[in-house]
Structures are given as C-alpha cells and as structure tokens.
Design a protein around this motif. Structure first.
Motif, PDB file in Angstrom:
ATOM      1  N   SER A  96     -34.436 -23.664  -6.511  1.00  0.00           N
ATOM      2  CA  SER A  96     -35.011 -22.522  -7.219  1.00  0.00           C
ATOM      3  C   SER A  96     -34.902 -21.242  -6.413  1.00  0.00           C
ATOM      4  O   SER A  96     -35.173 -21.217  -5.207  1.00  0.00           O
ATOM      5  CB  SER A  96     -36.481 -22.803  -7.555  1.00  0.00           C
ATOM      6  OG  SER A  96     -36.582 -23.886  -8.446  1.00  0.00           O
ATOM      7  N   HIS A  97     -34.492 -20.180  -7.124  1.00  0.00           N
ATOM      8  CA  HIS A  97     -34.304 -18.874  -6.477  1.00  0.00           C
ATOM      9  C   HIS A  97     -34.950 -17.817  -7.361  1.00  0.00           C
ATOM     10  O   HIS A  97     -34.429 -17.451  -8.408  1.00  0.00           O
ATOM     11  CB  HIS A  97     -32.818 -18.575  -6.306  1.00  0.00           C
ATOM     12  CG  HIS A  97     -32.549 -17.273  -5.590  1.00  0.00           C
ATOM     13  ND1 HIS A  97     -32.469 -17.198  -4.222  1.00  0.00           N
ATOM     14  CD2 HIS A  97     -32.366 -16.025  -6.057  1.00  0.00           C
ATOM     15  CE1 HIS A  97     -32.239 -15.942  -3.874  1.00  0.00           C
ATOM     16  NE2 HIS A  97     -32.166 -15.203  -4.971  1.00  0.00           N
ATOM     17  N   GLY A  98     -36.119 -17.374  -6.975  1.00  0.00           N
ATOM     18  CA  GLY A  98     -36.821 -16.384  -7.776  1.00  0.00           C
ATOM     19  C   GLY A  98     -37.734 -15.566  -6.905  1.00  0.00           C
ATOM     20  O   GLY A  98     -37.597 -15.522  -5.674  1.00  0.00           O
ATOM     21  N   GLN A 102     -36.514 -18.266  -1.900  1.00  0.00           N
ATOM     22  CA  GLN A 102     -35.059 -18.288  -1.855  1.00  0.00           C
ATOM     23  C   GLN A 102     -34.566 -19.737  -1.905  1.00  0.00           C
ATOM     24  O   GLN A 102     -35.311 -20.681  -1.612  1.00  0.00           O
ATOM     25  CB  GLN A 102     -34.561 -17.625  -0.565  1.00  0.00           C
ATOM     26  CG  GLN A 102     -35.088 -16.221  -0.352  1.00  0.00           C
ATOM     27  CD  GLN A 102     -34.589 -15.249  -1.405  1.00  0.00           C
ATOM     28  OE1 GLN A 102     -33.421 -15.239  -1.724  1.00  0.00           O
ATOM     29  NE2 GLN A 102     -35.501 -14.452  -1.951  1.00  0.00           N
ATOM     30  N   GLN A 150     -36.003 -20.262 -15.128  1.00  0.00           N
ATOM     31  CA  GLN A 150     -35.030 -19.212 -14.826  1.00  0.00           C
ATOM     32  C   GLN A 150     -34.711 -19.198 -13.334  1.00  0.00           C
ATOM     33  O   GLN A 150     -33.548 -19.006 -12.949  1.00  0.00           O
ATOM     34  CB  GLN A 150     -35.546 -17.842 -15.258  1.00  0.00           C
ATOM     35  CG  GLN A 150     -34.536 -16.727 -14.964  1.00  0.00           C
ATOM     36  CD  GLN A 150     -34.767 -15.473 -15.774  1.00  0.00           C
ATOM     37  OE1 GLN A 150     -35.281 -15.533 -16.880  1.00  0.00           O
ATOM     38  NE2 GLN A 150     -34.385 -14.335 -15.235  1.00  0.00           N
ATOM     39  N   ALA A 151     -35.727 -19.393 -12.493  1.00  0.00           N
ATOM     40  CA  ALA A 151     -35.479 -19.445 -11.053  1.00  0.00           C
ATOM     41  C   ALA A 151     -34.553 -20.611 -10.719  1.00  0.00           C
ATOM     42  O   ALA A 151     -33.661 -20.493  -9.866  1.00  0.00           O
ATOM     43  CB  ALA A 151     -36.798 -19.578 -10.301  1.00  0.00           C
ATOM     44  N   HIS A 153     -32.315 -21.984 -12.792  1.00  0.00           N
ATOM     45  CA  HIS A 153     -30.959 -21.691 -13.271  1.00  0.00           C
ATOM     46  C   HIS A 153     -30.242 -20.721 -12.340  1.00  0.00           C
ATOM     47  O   HIS A 153     -29.047 -20.870 -12.074  1.00  0.00           O
ATOM     48  CB  HIS A 153     -31.025 -21.110 -14.690  1.00  0.00           C
ATOM     49  CG  HIS A 153     -29.674 -20.881 -15.289  1.00  0.00           C
ATOM     50  ND1 HIS A 153     -28.999 -19.687 -15.196  1.00  0.00           N
ATOM     51  CD2 HIS A 153     -28.851 -21.727 -15.988  1.00  0.00           C
ATOM     52  CE1 HIS A 153     -27.836 -19.782 -15.806  1.00  0.00           C
ATOM     53  NE2 HIS A 153     -27.722 -21.010 -16.303  1.00  0.00           N
ATOM     54  N   THR A 154     -30.976 -19.720 -11.843  1.00  0.00           N
ATOM     55  CA  THR A 154     -30.369 -18.758 -10.919  1.00  0.00           C
ATOM     56  C   THR A 154     -29.893 -19.454  -9.649  1.00  0.00           C
ATOM     57  O   THR A 154     -28.758 -19.253  -9.186  1.00  0.00           O
ATOM     58  CB  THR A 154     -31.378 -17.657 -10.570  1.00  0.00           C
ATOM     59  OG1 THR A 154     -31.787 -16.993 -11.775  1.00  0.00           O
ATOM     60  CG2 THR A 154     -30.771 -16.636  -9.616  1.00  0.00           C
ATOM     61  N   ALA A 157     -26.871 -21.788 -10.261  1.00  0.00           N
ATOM     62  CA  ALA A 157     -25.612 -21.045 -10.360  1.00  0.00           C
ATOM     63  C   ALA A 157     -25.108 -20.660  -8.980  1.00  0.00           C
ATOM     64  O   ALA A 157     -23.891 -20.736  -8.699  1.00  0.00           O
ATOM     65  CB  ALA A 157     -25.812 -19.802 -11.218  1.00  0.00           C
ATOM     66  N   MET A 158     -26.016 -20.253  -8.099  1.00  0.00           N
ATOM     67  CA  MET A 158     -25.619 -19.904  -6.727  1.00  0.00           C
ATOM     68  C   MET A 158     -25.052 -21.126  -6.005  1.00  0.00           C
ATOM     69  O   MET A 158     -24.031 -21.041  -5.329  1.00  0.00           O
ATOM     70  CB  MET A 158     -26.822 -19.334  -5.973  1.00  0.00           C
ATOM     71  CG  MET A 158     -27.335 -18.016  -6.521  1.00  0.00           C
ATOM     72  SD  MET A 158     -28.932 -17.523  -5.824  1.00  0.00           S
ATOM     73  CE  MET A 158     -28.480 -17.348  -4.094  1.00  0.00           C
ATOM     74  N   GLY A 232     -31.410 -14.855 -17.465  1.00  0.00           N
ATOM     75  CA  GLY A 232     -30.851 -13.996 -16.427  1.00  0.00           C
ATOM     76  C   GLY A 232     -29.350 -13.836 -16.498  1.00  0.00           C
ATOM     77  O   GLY A 232     -28.766 -13.097 -15.693  1.00  0.00           O
ATOM     78  N   LEU A 233     -28.709 -14.489 -17.464  1.00  0.00           N
ATOM     79  CA  LEU A 233     -27.252 -14.392 -17.586  1.00  0.00           C
ATOM     80  C   LEU A 233     -26.843 -13.008 -18.088  1.00  0.00           C
ATOM     81  O   LEU A 233     -27.601 -12.344 -18.799  1.00  0.00           O
ATOM     82  CB  LEU A 233     -26.739 -15.440 -18.559  1.00  0.00           C
ATOM     83  CG  LEU A 233     -26.776 -16.896 -18.095  1.00  0.00           C
ATOM     84  CD1 LEU A 233     -26.441 -17.819 -19.259  1.00  0.00           C
ATOM     85  CD2 LEU A 233     -25.802 -17.128 -16.945  1.00  0.00           C
TER      86      LEU A 233
END
Length: 819
Positions: A96-98, A102, A150-151, A153-154, A157-158, A232-233
């Motif tokens: 998770s990144h939100g 990090q 959302q965190a 998914h972000t 993706a990273m 966030g896309l």
C-alpha cells in the motif's frame, strides 16, 4: 468466459472466501494489531464452561487419532487457508502506497518468498496457487475502505513497474481487485441498463436519447471503479476500464435464455451511436482476465445493421429532395410554397449523409457508389435551385431552429448557394432578440438612472423573459451552452446592447447610482435573502423556491449591470462620476415592499406573498383527493338532493358567484325572502353551467364548501407554515373570515371552481406546535389594522368527473404584534 472460481466456491468443507476476521492490511502499513479488551472476572458458570471445553478438547485430541485422513486434511486445508490469508494481508499492507505510508518493498519481498510455503496445504490439495491468492485477497479487499483500496492499487502499480513486473502473486492480487470491481459493478449497472433500454422506445421522438442514457452507465462504472481503488488512474486509462465493465454487464445480459430480455438488450445496442459502437468494438481492456463473447458479437451485428439503416435513410432523404421540381418550374412542395417541409427535408438529408459518412469512416466501410451518385445529383440540383434569390424569400417563415437545421444540412451536403442569405437571416434574428430585450429593459435603466428603484426592479424582472427568449433563439441558431459561462456571456451581451442605446449622461448617472453604498447594500441584501430562501431546508419547505431564485437573479442583474456600465464608460472614454444616490435607501424595506420578503431576527426569512411551496400545494391536493375518494362522507341534501348537505350548510354564510356568458354575478342571495326559491335558482344556474350534467353539479357541490380548506388550514399549523410573526414564529391568523367560491365553465363540459379564503382585521396569531408532541401555542395579540391574510386556488372539475388543482395556492399576508 475464462475459468473463474465463483465468489461462493468451497473446497474441503470451507468457503474459499471464509472471513477469519484478519486485518485486511496485516500488521504493516502503520496499522498495528488492536489491543485486546480487558476480560471481566469469570463467573462460576464460565469456570464450569471452561472446564467443559477443556474436557472436550482432550476428547478431540483422543478422537483425532482415529479420525479418517480426509477430515484431518480438511483441518489442514482450513489452517492453510487461514495462514495464507494472514500472509496476503501482510503483503497488501506492505504494497500500500498512500497518505502517511510508502510501499515497503523489503517487507513485500519477504512475504512473497514465504507465501508459497504458507499456501502449500491448499495447493497440495488441488487449489491452484493463483486462485488461492485471488480468493484470500478478495476477503481483505471486501474489508478495506475505498482509500485503502486506492492505496493498494497505487502501490501495486508501482511494484508491477519494477523488478516484480511478472510476479504471479502480484498478478493474482490485481485479478482479485478487478474481479471485485466486476462483482460490485455489474449489479450496480443493471438499473442504468434498464433505463437505457426503456429509452429505446423514445428514440423516434428524441433522437439520441438512448445514447445519452447509455452514457450514464459510464458514470456509474466510474463511481464503482473509484470505490474499488482505481480512481487514481489517468482519465483515459480509467475510461478503458469503465468501458470494459460496461461490456461485462452487457455480456451478462446477453448470456441468457430469456428471449425478451436478450432482444431488449440487443435492440439497445442497435440504437447506440456509431462512435460508441466503434469504441465498444475496439475495446481491448478486460477485467480479471474475463473473455466476453456475446457483447462483441452483438456490437458487430449492430454495426452492420446501422449501415443498412443509414443507407436506407440517406436514399429516402436524397430521393425526397430530387423529387422536388427544378427551379424553372412551379414547385408546390418547394421552399416558395412549403418552406418548413423543404427545410426539414434538407436537414434530414444532410444529417443522414453525415451519419453514413462517419459510420463508414469509423468502421472502415466503403461508401455505397449508388448513394455517392445520388448525392452528386442532389448537390447539383440544390445548387441550381437555391441560386435563384426568389427561392429564399421565405426564410423569415422558418423558425430559428428550422433555419439553423436547413443551413447545417446544406453545409453537410456541400451546397454553397444560399449560405450568405441564411447567415444574414440568422444574424438578423440574433440582433432582433437583443433589441427586444433592450426595448423592455430601457425604461428600467432610465428609472434606475433617476433613482426610481421599484420601476427599475420591475423592468429587470420583465426583461428576464426577453433574456430567456434571446437565449432560446441563440441556442436554436447554434449557440452551444455547456454551462453557466455561456449563459453569463450572453447576459453580458444583452445588457451591453441595451446600455449602448443610452446617451452619455444617462450612462454616467447609472454609474453613480450603481456604485453608491446604497446600491451595494441592496445587492448584498438581495443576495442574503436569496441565500436564506434557497438554503432554508425543512423550515422553509412551504415557500416556493422561485422566490429565492428571483431575488438571486435581481442581485446578479444589478452586478452585471454595474460591470457593463463600467465597460461602456471605458469604451466611450468617459470618466466615472462619484458614487451617489438621491436620498436614503432602506434595502430591507425595498425587498419587503417589492418581493414580500423580510429577514427575521433569527436569521431566517418570512415570505409575505407569492406562490405557496410544495408542502402546502400537496396538502391542498391531498385533501381534495380525499374528499373525492369519500363521497359518502358528503351525502346529498335531503330537501335538495342535486347538491351536497355540506354545500347547503355553507350556501348562506359563504359568498358564491357564477361567471357565464352574461358576466359574473352572485349565485345566491342569503337575504332573499324566498330562501327555497333562491336555492332552486342557484342549483338551476349550476346545472345550466354544467350543461345538464347532474353528476358534475353534485361533485362540484361536494367541493365548494369549507371542507376544501382543511388541507390549507392543517399546513398552516406546522413548523414549516407560511404565515409567520416578525420573529419567524409560524402559525395562523384569527379574525374575521370570508370565503368566496366562484364557478365558471372550462369550455369543455367541465367546471372551474375558484376558492378564496381571507382573514381581515386579525386580532390574534395562533402559533403552530413546535413538534408533534406539543400543542398549539398561546395566542399572540395582533395589531388588527395591519394584520390580514388571503389565499386562493382553483380546482378543475372535468366533465369526466376528474378533479385537480389547476391553479396552485397563492397567498399574501401581514402579521404585526399589537403595540
């Protein structure tokens, strides 16, 4: 469809999505394990229970030695499912990144290395590793908030853009996220699909309505995807996911043995615009790796059918134009004799040509040679036909919309003849709309320049209708209005055009007035009252919201006027005079006198005149409907059975009038020596007005009495009532009452019943209960000379005995406390 384990799937006696109540993000991502609650002292019953469980545990261990292997395997499968779920939770937390956290790459890789072993009790018993990760991730996703998803998914993706790009575990997590979006999205889209299907029937009357309804599906899909972590896309990438979700919903609708449902969905697809069909056909993005077959097949078929339909429409439209006589002949169907018909045919042909061309270009189809030849002949025919100026002499007979449609159709066909004349006629219409507005506004500008505020405000209100008409003309002639900006630009033009007719002295006088502190106070007061009315909530539900809009519009008018005056002064090179207003200006008093609106000490607003709001209108309508539905409660009069007993009771104490070809006159004279004779005369007059319809007379008499006011009276004694003391207390006036009933014909065999209810010289104000549990408040003494109220509304009683409120409740009142 590709093989997907369904949400409710089970193996070895346990659901693959069994919720072990684990943290959806593990102990990572700054989310520690919750502290256990302190335990209360154990009672004797609990001690005995614990002893019992201990004995049961010993028995279980003893029995385990002789338990069949399959049961023990189920136990290991369950344990493996639980441990895998816990490790997946740790992974999701690490990824998770939100805000405030990090991606923890080291923790993620550590969990990834151990997940295979944790899942071994599952994979060794037949559950594929990827499916195990998907199912356990699905449990955690269901327990996450949208922000957590959302965190994730972000961060995912990273991670997938790093060295872990091809990691199968991360791919399984992504499939789980997408599968959840499908599981949540497809049901959410069903209502929108039903609405779009319903719109197909209206397509003939409102071209494009199906496509517009279908577009709403994308809004729903965006909301679902955002809630599932995809918000966030970038907009373009999110659009692909939206379309993929819509396709999934269509595919599910088409995968059915219910033939009516299948046909309805296919018909919907057939009605979609060519661009939408192209986008659906070429959408390559899928969700959760699903293969869809039915929807693309239906879209492909719709593309072919659309081409056939468009070809037929274009052929018919071109044929209709070619069938008209040549310019050298008298043409009964031409623009000289049937301008509206000719304009419609040209508009239809141009649009059909544009639609077919677009369809062919989008779908890489050849334009039919026969239609290309027919188009060339039509183009030549119209060029010669419209090259004669006399064939355009009837342009003024077209509406603005017809003119614009004809010109656009000719442009689509490629016709140059007549374009200059049509452009000039459109410009003339726009200018005429500006002139009409300026003519109505002019007296108001002069009044304002001389400080006559009531006349100025009246003129601004009157000019509003001309401004709306001007907007309609401009839109019909092609103005695109996508929001408030275009409307405000037109209003600026309208005011600027009107100001352009003023001489320099009048313009400078306007500037002095509008920049004065008094004018500034008036604008602020108008805005404040408008805001209170438009945001008053339930306390103002009996006030018509048009009152607030009128005040807001006048405030905006004055501000726009001031801005345009400044621009005009600058354009003319004139100096702005010092601000000045002749005499005092009480803004609150102006608003009270002009609009019947007054702010009360509590920050609320009292509206002293206008149209009642929805609550009172519904109360009156509901009461009338109840009276009609219960005729037995209003029996016929014993002596005069043509009318109700309630009507007879009010006949001598209320005032009744009748209006017919002979004018308006009293229906009944309560002072007549022969009371029965006067009653028979009144009934005879009603029967004549009703055309001898005895049932209509009886129904009207069941409404024309004090019972018709019950809904109004009840609405007044509510916390949202219209009538209020200066401090905002709602209630009703007590004083001399007068009720008038007026009968007239509707011209179609029915009757109109006008009801007026007045209270004059009110001596007391009866406060409404503040809540359902409280009674009516203590009467408040009033200044009788300054306290009164008036209500009126009209009922339409149809020849078919239907009843409705044809003119809504209007009112006016004042209520002043006694000194």
């Amino acid at each position: 469809m590709s093989h997907v384990i369904q949400p409710g799937a089970s193996m070895h006696g346990i659901a693959l999505r069994h919720d072990f109540q684990q943290s959806p993000v593990g102990s990572l991502a700054g989310r520690g394990v919750q502290q256990a609650q302190a335990q209360a002292p154990r009672s004797l019953g609990r001690v005995l229970s614990d002893v019992g469980r201990g004995i049961q545990g010993l028995a279980s261990r003893a029995l385990n030695a002789v338990t069949p292997h399959g049961v023990r395997a189920d136990s290991k499968f369950r344990a493996g499912l639980k441990e895998t779920g816990a490790q997946v939770g740790e992974l999701l937390g690490a990824l998770s990144h939100g805000k405030g956290h990090q991606v923890d790459g080291a923790a993620a890789q550590r969990v990834l290395r151990g997940l295979g072993a944790a899942a071994e009790p599952l994979t060794s018993r037949g559950l594929p590793y990827g499916k195990a990760i998907e199912q356990r991730a699905a449990v955690h996703l269901a327990n996450m908030t949208p922000a957590q998803r959302q965190a994730l998914h972000t961060g995912l993706a990273m991670a997938q853009n790093s060295a872990l790009k091809d990691d199968p575990t991360l791919a399984a997590v992504r499939r789980a996220m997408e599968q959840r979006a499908v599981e949540q999205g497809v049901p959410a889209l069903q209502q929108g699909l039903d609405l779009a299907i319903a719109m197909v029937a209206q397509e003939a009357q409102d071209k494009g309505v199906t496509g517009r309804a279908f577009d709403e599906l994308y809004n729903t899909a965006r909301e679902v995807l955002t809630a599932q972590g995809f918000g966030g896309l970038p907009a373009s990438e999110l659009k692909h996911l939206q379309r993929a979700l819509v396709l999934q919903a269509l595919d599910q609708r088409l995968d059915t043995d219910d033939m009516p449902s299948f046909i309805a969905t296919a018909t919907l697809i057939n009605q979609l615009p060519s661009r939408e069909l192209h986008a659906l056909m070429h959408e390559e993005r899928t969700l959760a790796g699903a293969d869809i077959f039915n929807a693309p097949t239906a879209v492909m078929g719709a593309i072919g059918r659309r081409a056939d339909v468009l070809e037929q429409q274009l052929g018919a439209s071109l044929g209709a134009l070619l069938a008209r006589s040549s310019p050298a002949e008298d043409d009964p169907a031409g623009i000289l004799h049937a301008p509206q018909s000719f304009a419609r045919d040209v508009a239809d042909a141009g649009q059909a040509l544009a639609d077919l061309r677009q369809h062919c270009e989008l779908h890489d189809m050849h334009f039919p040679p026969a239609l290309a030849e027919a188009h060339a002949r039509t183009l030549d025919h119209l060029e010669r036909y419209l090259d004669n100026p006399t064939h355009l002499a009837q342009l003024p007979e077209l509406s603005a919309g017809q003119l614009h449609g004809m010109q656009r159709g000719l442009q689509q066909i490629g016709v140059e003849a007549g374009q200059a004349e049509m452009t000039a006629d459109a410009a003339r219409r726009r200018e005429a709309a500006l002139d009409d507005h300026a003519q109505v506004l002019a007296p108001g500008l002069q009044a304002l320049a001389h400080g006559h505020l009531p006349q100025a405000l009246d003129a601004l209100a009157g000019a509003q209708a001309r401004a709306d008409a001007a907007l309609s003309v401009h839109m019909a002639l092609g103005l695109k209005v996508e929001g408030a900006d275009e409307i405000m630009d037109l209003r600026d033009r309208l005011i600027g055009h009107a100001l352009g007719r003023l001489d320099d002295a009048a313009l400078q006088a306007l500037s002095a007035r509008l920049h004065s502190p008094q004018a500034e106070a008036l604008m602020d007061a108008l805005g404040e009252a408008a805001s209170a009315l438009l945001s008053g909530g339930s306390s103002l539900q009996d006030v018509d919201e048009d009152a607030g809009r009128a005040l807001y519009t006048r405030s905006t008018d004055l501000m726009l006027l001031r801005s345009q005056v400044d621009s005009q002064l600058q354009q003319r090179g004139l100096a702005a005079p010092p601000p000045a207003w002749a005499g005092e200006l009480d803004a609150a008093q102006v608003i009270r006198a002009q609009y019947g609106v007054a702010m009360n000490p509590g920050g609320g607003v009292n509206v002293h005149a206008g149209r009642a709001g929805p609550a009172m209108q519904e109360a009156v309508q509901g009461n009338i409907e109840g009276m009609v539905a219960r005729p037995d409660s209003l029996p016929r009069h014993a002596q005069f059975p043509q009318v109700s007993s309630a009507f007879m009771a009010d006949l001598p104490r209320a005032r009744y009038a009748i209006t017919d070809a002979g004018g308006s006159r009293p229906l009944f004279d309560p002072q007549a020596p022969d009371r029965d004779g006067a009653t028979r005369s009144a009934i005879a007059q009603l029967q004549q007005l009703a055309g001898g319809n005895d049932e209509l007379v009886l129904l009207a008499s069941r409404l024309a009495h004090q019972g018709s006011l019950a809904g109004l009276q009840e609405a007044l004694l509510t916390p949202q009532g219209l009538l209020r003391l200066p401090d905002g207390t709602p209630g009703r006036l007590m004083g001399t009452e007068r009720v008038d009933y007026g009968f007239a014909s509707d011209g179609e065999g029915g009757l109109l019943l006008r009801v007026n209810y007045d209270v004059q010289d009110a001596t007391h104000f009866l406060p409404a209960p503040r809540s359902a549990s409280e009674g009516i408040g203590s009467p408040v003494e009033l200044d009788a000379q300054r306290s009164n109220s008036q209500f009126n509304f009209t009922l339409h009683i149809g020849a078919d005995l239907s009843v409705r409120v044809s003119e809504p409740v209007q009112y006016r009142y004042d209520a002043q406390r006694a000194a």
